[in-house]
Design an enzyme around this catalytic site. Sequence first.
Site, PDB file in Angstrom:
ATOM      1  N   HIS A  79       0.813  -1.211   0.000  1.00  0.00           N
ATOM      2  CA  HIS A  79       0.000   0.000   0.000  1.00  0.00           C
ATOM      3  C   HIS A  79       0.848   1.263   0.000  1.00  0.00           C
ATOM      4  O   HIS A  79       0.479   2.266  -0.606  1.00  0.00           O
ATOM      5  CB  HIS A  79      -0.923  -0.009   1.224  1.00  0.00           C
ATOM      6  N   HIS A 130     -10.311   2.488  -0.262  1.00  0.00           N
ATOM      7  CA  HIS A 130     -10.463   2.071   1.132  1.00  0.00           C
ATOM      8  C   HIS A 130     -11.290   0.790   1.137  1.00  0.00           C
ATOM      9  O   HIS A 130     -12.324   0.683   1.787  1.00  0.00           O
ATOM     10  CB  HIS A 130     -11.114   3.172   1.976  1.00  0.00           C
TER      11      HIS A 130
END
Length: 726
Positions: free
Chosen positions: A44, A90
């Site tokens: 990420h 998300h």
Amino acid sequence: MEITNTIIEKHGLKKEEYESIKKLLKRNPNLLELGIFSAMWNEHCSYKSSRLHLKKLPTKGKQVIQGPGENAGVIDIGDDDAIVFKIESHNHPSYIEPYQGAATGVGGILRDVFTMGARPIALLNSIHFGSPNHPKTKSLLNGVVSGIGGYGNCIGIPTVAGETKFNETYNENILVNAMAVGHAKKNKIFYSKAKGVNKSVVYVGSKTGRDGIHGASMASAEFDENSEDKKPTVQVGDPFTEKLLLEACLELMKDDSIIAIQDMGAAGLTSSSVEMASKGSLGIELELDKVPCREENMTPYEMMLSESQERMLIILEDGKEDYARQIFAKWDLDFVIIGRTTNTNKLTLKFKNKIEGEIPLEALASKAPIYNRKWSKKKISRKKLDLKKLKKIKIEDALIKILSSPNHSNKSWITNQYDQMVMCDTAQKSGSDAAIIRIHDKNKAIALSVDSSANYCKSHPITGGKQIVCENWRNLISVGSKPLAITNCLNFGNPENEEIMGEFAECLEGIKEACEFLKFPVVSGNVSFYNGTNKKNIYPTPVIGGVGLIQNLNKTLSHKFKKEKSIIVLIGKTFGHLEQSCFLKENYSIIDGNPPEINLINEKNNGEMVLKLIERKLVLSAHDISNGGLLIALSEMSMGSNLGIKIEKSKKLRDLKEYFFGEDQGRYVLEIDEKNLTSVEKFLKSGSIYYEIIGKTQENFFEIENEMKIDTNVLYKANNQWYNNY
């Protein structure tokens, strides 16, 4: 504490990565240092599997002020105005805790934008859920939509556009992508690069808690049957505090107090401090006992890895500390000097006058792993579907079936939960090809759209990648804007799988080709890998968010028909491509075949001509043709206006289903006033643009000559029934 293999694995690190850490440190890391490496080296934050491919994307252009590498991209729209924008995922947090996952996704992307000095003016989203019949889908949908609306509405930013899609590929891994757009002055853009030694490093915003610890690592791993156990890694948002933080930061940005500023997003204080110092080739020393905490006895490990929301890290000019402190006190926010910049090129962490961790910054940033993973190419299928064997269906029945399906039904149930008009600059809200936001107190505007097409990308990733960019381009043009730049959110499965990595590499190749040809650069973005559960990966789902410029707000369009007896003109050739179409999926449950071919020359020529006609006020309404083909585009234009159509039969129609439901690309439907038809045809012929005059608008009925005649109210009811009954 001894670092065991179990601890290394829990931190999402591989054994060979741990060995690299030891070599870089020339010793074994302690638990705090291991946690920091885990945060900065996960997928990420480090983009370790995607960086080599991302470098191929076109990121420059005369309109680009800041491309990828900062909190958000920045483009020039003239008159000293700049637009700042980015899209982020998300996904994992929203599946685990849909309301807070979606809400904090919105909060995080807003901070990315106002960190750059821009006041946010719009929010968009792209949300993907599993089959509507899956037992989790309805609650996930409700939670995500409520979270997006709750956060955006409370902070007072309009949510103006988006897409909601359903497919069983997302049954165990939904996608929640949030895009934020802000407006700034060109000479007041703020960056995250630290400068100067012995400058104050200031923590501002909310206090630090234990929520969100290992959030970035969790987002860099596949789910398994124990995904519910990860709920503690989902952050909790507070939009009212974010509003205070937004106003305090923008107030401080009015002078020259700030050297660098970075929001505490993924990996919290770790990523913000490392990124600022490493970009400036400096060191940074933090005194962690000064970090404002809302929970007792928090450890340095917890402070550095917490992803508590509504926090920023700022590096200030000398002598500006008291001035800045007064601003944050006025807004009732914490303001604490927690460290200094140094010339050591190290991250030094102190707690109660003792050094708890010390890491060379290059080990966390430039020396992070970069993987050139193996990947396999997707072969285009040569097998053709035999459509003649399909059970015959009436055009009318096929149309109603598509319009009443979950993916094509009216989604006002969702959009009504979002405040679209707050700030009073929304000139066109969701429901059209693109939303339009006026630049405050000016007669110019920007157009905004988000798009994805996972089935095309799964079938043939290169073609799918090109198609999403082109669809976004068409959406922006259809409202009268000149496309300027895009941001992307690249949602894929496990990159360690050669097939998945191939989907990623080839989708990016398609995006690259289209962006280069259309001069539509990528200025920001996000990669989200490991979207899957128990080794079942999602379809490749790159999402494109585009921004276009409207120089004159009086020259904008919607897709709604404007008047009776207008001429309907079809721009672009129709070949009748039905493979991968909504027609086959909704009516026959067939999802085989290849996506339609993308001709970039036609896309560019057709789009530029349509924009030229709109700018000359020769078009009453316009709509691009994408999912569902021509008849769905005409239906949407009709339902938005209560006007119908009469399509005249001609020899050009060939097979009616192919003509009306084929998903050939590069096409538009234009509504033309009869008095302007001669001028329009002259322009089209001068540009060698293929076009057809296919009919006229009329009252009350949606009609194909000698084939179908439906009351427009029937279309409207069909289009609204699914969400009303879900």
